[in-house]
Design a protein around this motif. Structure first.
Motif, PDB file in Angstrom:
ATOM      1  N   ASP A 122       0.820  -1.214   0.000  1.00 64.36           N
ATOM      2  CA  ASP A 122       0.000   0.000   0.000  1.00 64.36           C
ATOM      3  C   ASP A 122       0.851   1.259   0.000  1.00 64.36           C
ATOM      4  O   ASP A 122       0.321   2.360   0.114  1.00 64.36           O
ATOM      5  N   THR A 148      -1.364   4.292   0.974  1.00 70.26           N
ATOM      6  CA  THR A 148      -2.703   4.497   0.447  1.00 70.26           C
ATOM      7  C   THR A 148      -3.731   3.858   1.373  1.00 70.26           C
ATOM      8  O   THR A 148      -3.427   2.910   2.091  1.00 70.26           O
ATOM      9  N   LEU A 157      -5.071   2.854  -7.135  1.00 69.71           N
ATOM     10  CA  LEU A 157      -3.909   3.457  -6.493  1.00 69.71           C
ATOM     11  C   LEU A 157      -3.590   4.801  -7.123  1.00 69.71           C
ATOM     12  O   LEU A 157      -3.264   5.758  -6.432  1.00 69.71           O
ATOM     13  N   ASP A 160      -6.150   7.289  -5.934  1.00 73.59           N
ATOM     14  CA  ASP A 160      -5.863   7.659  -4.555  1.00 73.59           C
ATOM     15  C   ASP A 160      -4.705   8.643  -4.496  1.00 73.59           C
ATOM     16  O   ASP A 160      -4.742   9.599  -3.740  1.00 73.59           O
ATOM     17  N   ALA A 161      -3.685   8.425  -5.303  1.00 74.91           N
ATOM     18  CA  ALA A 161      -2.535   9.331  -5.307  1.00 74.91           C
ATOM     19  C   ALA A 161      -2.937  10.709  -5.805  1.00 74.91           C
ATOM     20  O   ALA A 161      -2.524  11.719  -5.250  1.00 74.91           O
ATOM     21  N   HIS A 164      -4.874  12.343  -3.120  1.00 69.11           N
ATOM     22  CA  HIS A 164      -4.019  12.656  -1.979  1.00 69.11           C
ATOM     23  C   HIS A 164      -3.335  13.999  -2.145  1.00 69.11           C
ATOM     24  O   HIS A 164      -3.197  14.748  -1.197  1.00 69.11           O
TER      25      HIS A 164
END
Length: 180
Positions: A122, A148, A157, A160-161, A164
């Motif tokens: 993660d 993550t 992913l 999510d990045a 973020h």
């Protein structure tokens, strides 16, 4: 009634990472932050690094490191780290505030073990490079590392990045680079 302790937040924008921290590190200029640690990033795995250093707020770690060559005869960065490796999962993004290209950012995910039996973790890392040292080995980069909260890997992913760092997909300061 007692005062609440102030929590120190460190949430620099991509432009600030390049201009205020990375360029000053490259040029050996003074700046004040004890949040960005200078380490051999690829010598340890993310779990080890996160235990040895304080996060910069929101469980995000920042590191200055130098990229090493994987092969002595080629400009390929060695991304082996600890008992695994970091693999690129996102397109190289130009950081171009006001139309001026000042650097780039690339997204990686950490895998434990050796390919083809490796296991995706993660842990995500964004590597920031200044424009003039984008492809040069041995120059300073900034690595922004975080875990993550999403499961499922792949495109989740990447989503999510992007979430973020708070970027909108249509932000003109970020453009994909065609490396063909």
């Amino acid at each position: 009634m007692g005062e609440l302790a102030q929590v120190r937040e460190f949430k620099p924008a991509d432009e600030e990472i390049i201009r205020e921290y990375l360029m000053r590190k490259i040029n050996d200029e003074a700046f004040h932050t004890d949040i960005i640690n200078t380490v051999q990033f690829y010598a340890s795995d993310p779990d080890n690094l996160s235990q040895r250093h304080s996060a910069g707020g929101d469980r995000v770690w920042f590191y200055f490191t130098k990229r090493n060559r994987r092969y002595s005869h080629a400009d390929v960065a060695d991304r082996r780290a600890g008992d695994g490796y970091s693999k690129v999962i996102g397109a190289l993004k130009r950081i171009t505030p006001n139309g001026e290209r000042i650097g780039s950012r690339r997204l990686f995910v950490y895998f434990t073990g050796k390919s083809p039996d490796s296991v995706q973790t993660d842990w995500l890392m964004q590597e920031f490079a200044a424009t003039e040292n984008h492809a040069r080995m041995g120059d300073w980069v900034v690595c922004k590392m975080y875990k993550t909260t999403r499961k499922g890997g792949g495109s989740s992913l990447i989503r999510d990045a992007v979430n973020h760092v708070g970027e909108a997909n249509n932000n003109p300061a970020y453009a994909e680079i065609d490396e063909t």
